[in-house]
Design a protein around this motif. Structure first.
Motif, short mmCIF file in Angstrom:
data_model
loop_
_atom_site.label_atom_id
_atom_site.label_comp_id
_atom_site.label_asym_id
_atom_site.label_seq_id
_atom_site.Cartn_x
_atom_site.Cartn_y
_atom_site.Cartn_z
N UNK A 125 -12.18 -55.40 -3.06
CA UNK A 125 -12.83 -56.09 -1.94
C UNK A 125 -14.01 -56.89 -2.49
N UNK A 126 -14.14 -58.12 -2.04
CA UNK A 126 -15.22 -58.98 -2.54
C UNK A 126 -15.84 -59.76 -1.40
N UNK A 127 -17.15 -59.96 -1.49
CA UNK A 127 -17.87 -60.80 -0.55
C UNK A 127 -18.21 -62.11 -1.24
N UNK A 128 -17.91 -63.21 -0.58
CA UNK A 128 -18.05 -64.55 -1.16
C UNK A 128 -19.14 -65.30 -0.40
N UNK A 129 -19.97 -66.02 -1.15
CA UNK A 129 -21.06 -66.78 -0.54
C UNK A 129 -20.73 -68.27 -0.53
N UNK A 130 -20.61 -68.82 0.68
CA UNK A 130 -20.50 -70.27 0.83
C UNK A 130 -21.93 -70.77 1.08
N UNK A 131 -22.56 -71.26 0.03
CA UNK A 131 -24.00 -71.56 0.07
C UNK A 131 -24.21 -73.06 0.26
N UNK A 132 -24.75 -73.41 1.40
CA UNK A 132 -24.96 -74.83 1.72
C UNK A 132 -26.36 -75.26 1.28
N UNK B 297 -11.67 -64.80 6.18
CA UNK B 297 -11.13 -63.89 5.17
C UNK B 297 -10.07 -64.63 4.36
N UNK B 298 -9.90 -64.20 3.12
CA UNK B 298 -8.88 -64.80 2.26
C UNK B 298 -8.36 -63.70 1.34
N UNK B 299 -7.24 -64.00 0.70
CA UNK B 299 -6.64 -63.02 -0.19
C UNK B 299 -6.01 -63.74 -1.36
N UNK C 70 -15.58 -64.19 3.36
CA UNK C 70 -16.43 -65.34 3.03
C UNK C 70 -17.55 -65.44 4.07
N UNK C 71 -18.78 -65.54 3.58
CA UNK C 71 -19.96 -65.62 4.46
C UNK C 71 -20.70 -66.93 4.22
#
Length: 378
Positions: A240-247, A317-319, A331-332
């Motif tokens: 499980x991973x948390x991803x940062x979409x950083x603007x 979410x993605x896989x 993805x956050x």
């Protein structure tokens, strides 16, 4: 000579002759079959490993347009090679191909060697690739045994050995080598592969259109669909991973923060959205789980990369499934701490502008995420 031996030799001759005649009439018109250039054939064989023909064709044309010969690929920056490979997956194939091509450039003057001992010594070249390239390009009588070939041989000769085991592959290679008609190595190997890909398929084989059906022992005993025998591989490990979409903001408004992966290991040297591995306990309410993941994401990136981000909300979410790992990604949407933004980024981070996508090679899963948020290559 014993009758059984004579019968076996006759069966083998029937098999080889039937395949060659069928292949000559029915082979698909594929671009790598229109050339005898060993480098071009090599590129196609590497691309075709674990990838469908229809997917490979446009990549094959684009790759050879960019790297038309050994010299061009040997001198290309790895970043450009990975970008040309982007979307095909299994990126170690591209790295190994370039490393091997550089060996060909340095040790063999740019000419792909035609001796098995030389070609097999190159990085990433296993028995299948060696057999395929040497037989197709140089007509060297070497077998090219892949999954398609093992399926055909298992069914026709009623071989019940487990094809997931090494000794079975060795046995299949010995049989395939003995089957090659003199002077027909390239055509015979391609005919075997073609039959497995188009007729002797994994499920619901088209036995009635098979050119060698009359003596196929698997079909005659009603066992074609249960062959080959293959033990199941272990399921991939879940991460499980948390991803940062950083603007970005200010001078970086409209851009996203990306980072480069390490030079070694999984997806080496490729670009991605920053992410961390997280714990995902079962039974936790979605809102509470997302809150915990956002907190872990901020703390994790601060600890591992020294980047201070402020997660704001769950986005998607993605896989993605590798051969041995399955990433489950949350993805956050995030922003960079303004105080940190002024201090500068770590050297493996960049601000990505949508117009610069062609400069960076991304794994498929991150391309899908970027496309979902409206950033795609043009």
């Amino acid at each position: 000579m014993h009758d059984n031996t004579m019968q076996e030799l006759e069966t083998r001759r029937y098999f080889a002759a039937g395949l060659l005649e069928w292949y000559d009439r029915n082979k698909r018109d594929l671009p790598w079959r229109r050339t005898s250039d060993p480098y071009h054939i090599w590129v196609s064989e590497v691309m075709l490993q674990q990838t469908r023909v229809d997917t490979v064709i446009p990549y094959y044309f684009r790759f050879l347009e960019k790297f038309p010969d050994v010299e061009a690929l040997a001198h290309a920056p790895e970043e450009e090679v990975l970008k040309a490979w982007e979307g095909l997956g299994y990126y170690s194939r591209a790295r190994n191909l370039q490393s091997a091509v550089r060996e060909v450039h340095e040790r063999y003057g740019g000419t792909v060697p035609d001796r098995k001992e030389d070609f097999s010594s190159l990085k990433g070249v296993g028995p299948y690739t060696a057999g395929a390239v040497l037989s197709i390009a140089y007509n060297v009588p070497e077998p090219a045994v892949d999954g398609n070939v093992m399926r055909v041989l298992s069914r026709f000769f009623l071989i019940e050995d487990d094809i997931a085991k090494g000794p079975t592959r060795v046995k299949m290679e010995k049989l395939a080598r003995e089957l090659i008609p003199e002077g027909e190595a390239g055509s015979f190997n391609q005919a075997l592969m073609e039959l497995g890909a188009t007729v002797c398929t994994p499920r619901s084989p088209h036995c009635l259109t098979c050119p060698v059906m009359e003596r196929c022992r698997g079909r005659l005993e009603g066992r074609a669909e249960e062959l080959p025998v293959k033990t199941k591989a272990k399921p991939p490990r879940i991460e499980a991973r948390a991803v940062a979409l950083i603007e970005g903001s200010g001078p970086h408004a409209g851009k996203l923060l990306i980072r480069r992966r390490p030079r070694q290991g999984l997806l080496a040297n490729m670009w991605e959205l920053p992410h961390i591995e997280i714990e995902r306990p079962a039974g936790k309410a979605a809102a509470a789980q997302q809150g915990a993941e956002m907190e872990a994401l901020g703390a994790g990136l601060a600890e591992t990369d020294g980047v201070t981000v402020l997660p704001e909300r769950w986005l998607m979410d993605a896989e993605h499934i590798f051969s041995h790992i399955r990433w489950e990604l949350a993805v956050y949407r995030c922003r960079l701490d303004p105080r940190f933004e002024a201090a500068g980024l770590p050297p493996h981070y960049r601000w990505l502008d949508a117009g610069e996508m062609e400069r960076y090679a991304f794994p498929n899963v991150f391309l899908r995420i970027l496309a979902e948020v409206g950033i795609e290559q043009t």
